[in-house]
Design an enzyme around this catalytic site. Structure first.
Site, PDB file in Angstrom:
ATOM      1  N   ASN A  40       0.861  -1.181   0.000  1.00 18.88           N
ATOM      2  CA  ASN A  40       0.000   0.000   0.000  1.00 18.88           C
ATOM      3  C   ASN A  40       0.900   1.234   0.000  1.00 18.88           C
ATOM      4  O   ASN A  40       1.538   1.538   1.000  1.00 18.88           O
ATOM      5  CB  ASN A  40      -0.883  -0.029   1.266  1.00 18.88           C
ATOM      6  CG  ASN A  40      -1.685   1.250   1.446  1.00 18.88           C
ATOM      7  OD1 ASN A  40      -1.811   2.052   0.511  1.00 18.88           O
ATOM      8  ND2 ASN A  40      -2.233   1.448   2.632  1.00 18.88           N
ATOM      9  N   LYS A  65       0.061   4.276  -0.164  1.00 21.78           N
ATOM     10  CA  LYS A  65      -0.600   5.442   0.463  1.00 21.78           C
ATOM     11  C   LYS A  65      -0.432   6.694  -0.421  1.00 21.78           C
ATOM     12  O   LYS A  65      -0.434   6.572  -1.638  1.00 21.78           O
ATOM     13  CB  LYS A  65      -0.051   5.670   1.869  1.00 21.78           C
ATOM     14  CG  LYS A  65      -0.038   4.397   2.705  1.00 21.78           C
ATOM     15  CD  LYS A  65       0.130   4.667   4.162  1.00 21.78           C
ATOM     16  CE  LYS A  65       0.308   3.359   4.897  1.00 21.78           C
ATOM     17  NZ  LYS A  65       0.171   3.488   6.325  1.00 21.78           N
ATOM     18  N   HIS A 101      -9.544   1.053   5.139  1.00 21.43           N
ATOM     19  CA  HIS A 101      -8.229   1.222   5.775  1.00 21.43           C
ATOM     20  C   HIS A 101      -8.383   2.121   7.003  1.00 21.43           C
ATOM     21  O   HIS A 101      -9.209   3.048   6.995  1.00 21.43           O
ATOM     22  CB  HIS A 101      -7.237   1.834   4.777  1.00 21.43           C
ATOM     23  CG  HIS A 101      -5.828   1.794   5.264  1.00 21.43           C
ATOM     24  ND1 HIS A 101      -5.329   2.730   6.132  1.00 21.43           N
ATOM     25  CD2 HIS A 101      -4.818   0.912   5.048  1.00 21.43           C
ATOM     26  CE1 HIS A 101      -4.064   2.430   6.420  1.00 21.43           C
ATOM     27  NE2 HIS A 101      -3.736   1.322   5.764  1.00 21.43           N
ATOM     28  N   GLU A 126      -6.741   4.513   8.038  1.00 18.83           N
ATOM     29  CA  GLU A 126      -6.576   5.950   7.776  1.00 18.83           C
ATOM     30  C   GLU A 126      -7.865   6.534   7.187  1.00 18.83           C
ATOM     31  O   GLU A 126      -8.197   7.698   7.442  1.00 18.83           O
ATOM     32  CB  GLU A 126      -5.362   6.165   6.856  1.00 18.83           C
ATOM     33  CG  GLU A 126      -4.067   5.955   7.638  1.00 18.83           C
ATOM     34  CD  GLU A 126      -2.915   5.386   6.840  1.00 18.83           C
ATOM     35  OE1 GLU A 126      -2.928   5.452   5.607  1.00 18.83           O
ATOM     36  OE2 GLU A 126      -1.979   4.854   7.479  1.00 18.83           O
ATOM     37  N   GLU A 177      -5.488  -5.316  10.525  1.00 20.40           N
ATOM     38  CA  GLU A 177      -4.495  -4.267  10.705  1.00 20.40           C
ATOM     39  C   GLU A 177      -4.734  -3.552  12.027  1.00 20.40           C
ATOM     40  O   GLU A 177      -5.517  -2.586  12.081  1.00 20.40           O
ATOM     41  CB  GLU A 177      -4.599  -3.255   9.565  1.00 20.40           C
ATOM     42  CG  GLU A 177      -4.277  -3.832   8.206  1.00 20.40           C
ATOM     43  CD  GLU A 177      -3.630  -2.783   7.312  1.00 20.40           C
ATOM     44  OE1 GLU A 177      -2.530  -3.032   6.846  1.00 20.40           O
ATOM     45  OE2 GLU A 177      -4.222  -1.708   7.134  1.00 20.40           O
ATOM     46  N   GLY A 213       2.348   1.844  10.727  1.00 18.56           N
ATOM     47  CA  GLY A 213       3.285   2.953  10.591  1.00 18.56           C
ATOM     48  C   GLY A 213       4.007   3.321  11.875  1.00 18.56           C
ATOM     49  O   GLY A 213       4.613   4.392  11.960  1.00 18.56           O
ATOM     50  N   SER A 261       3.347  -2.539  10.229  1.00 21.12           N
ATOM     51  CA  SER A 261       4.810  -2.535  10.381  1.00 21.12           C
ATOM     52  C   SER A 261       5.469  -3.855   9.971  1.00 21.12           C
ATOM     53  O   SER A 261       6.431  -4.300  10.601  1.00 21.12           O
ATOM     54  CB  SER A 261       5.196  -2.141  11.811  1.00 21.12           C
ATOM     55  OG  SER A 261       4.741  -0.836  12.082  1.00 21.12           O
TER      56      SER A 261
END
Ligand code: PEP
Length: 255
Positions: free
Chosen positions: A10, A12, A96, A98, A168, A174, A214
């Site tokens: 991904n 992003k 996701h 985010e 996730e 991240g 990660s």
């Protein structure tokens, strides 16, 4: 029943057009000798057409980072499944963290996206995961179950090749903090049980569940060794060609 492992990158909101082309070419070279597993990349929308061309002749699959639920219309800022298909893009990340936490996408909206994508021939890569507060409060499974049941409400899935789920944990995305192998396996097995309550058991047994948070070249092997971890959704490390090369060449299962 063996599930074919999948490593998905991904990207992003990273890469200009030139950078995207170079990175896609590097991934295509890296994946050239990969057998028994799938490799996918999700560039930003602006680079999808360019990356699609760069991947011609390669087995690397293309995904978008989100998708709208209708074919066309007055949906400013959205991209439809039909538009993605026309670029050779057959998959899209949906839900996701985010999108959920920065842009406020609700379970109901995510459900619409998943439903529309599936109906119009794009495979959703549906993300679920708890925050640190939710984990510390002992609510991980409640959160996962709720996200799964609401996100997949009224969805019929008879073909396991039409849906992918990614676990996730938000606290691992991240941050450099990876879930332990035990935490990942426990969550994946739980997700599979929920899928088995929603769909035929044989279908649930074949749906791939990726771990994301990660993942890097040092931890991919041990994560992939867990029985219900069928692949990885990789953010930061997918932008580094050498790291992603090592990740797609993880040691262990193939199908
Ligand atoms: C992600 O973007 O889905 C992700 C898991 O990111 P990272 O690998 O950087 O944690």
């Amino acid at each position: 029943m063996q599930r074919r492992p999948l490593i998905a990158g991904n990207w992003k909101m990273h890469t200009t057009l030139t950078e995207a082309r170079a990175l896609a070419e590097a991934v295509a070279r890296s994946a050239a000798d990969v057998e028994g597993r799938d490799v996918m990349i999700a560039p930003p929308f602006t680079a999808l057409a360019e990356v699609s061309l760069a991947l011609r002749g390669s087995t690397v699959q293309l995904a978008a980072q989100n998708v709208c639920w209708v074919e066309q219309g007055a949906f400013t800022g959205e991209i439809s499944p039909v538009m993605l298909s026309s670029l050779g893009c057959g998959a899209a990340i949906v839900g996701h963290s985010e999108r959920r936490h920065i842009f406020g996408e609700s379970d109901a909206l995510i459900n619409k996206r998943i439903k529309g994508a599936m109906a119009l021939g794009v495979m959703p890569l549906f993300c679920v995961g708890e925050t640190l507060e939710e984990r510390d409060g002992g609510n991980t499974f409640l959160v996962l179950e709720s996200q799964l049941r609401l996100g997949l409400a009224d969805i019929v899935c008879n073909d396991p090749a039409r849906l992918i789920v990614a676990y996730e944990p938000v606290w691992a995305i991240g941050t450099g903090k990876t879930a332990t192998t035990g935490q990942a396996q426990e969550a994946h097995a739980f997700i599979r049980d929920i899928l088995a309550s929603l769909f035929e058991k044989s279908v649930a047994g074949q749906i791939r569940i990726l771990y994301g948070g990660s993942v890097n070249s040092d931890n991919v092997d041990i994560l992939m060794a867990e029985p219900d971890v069928d692949g990885a959704l990789v953010g930061g490390a997918s932008l580094k060609p050498e790291s992603f090369h090592r990740i797609i060449h993880f040691q262990g299962k193939t199908a």
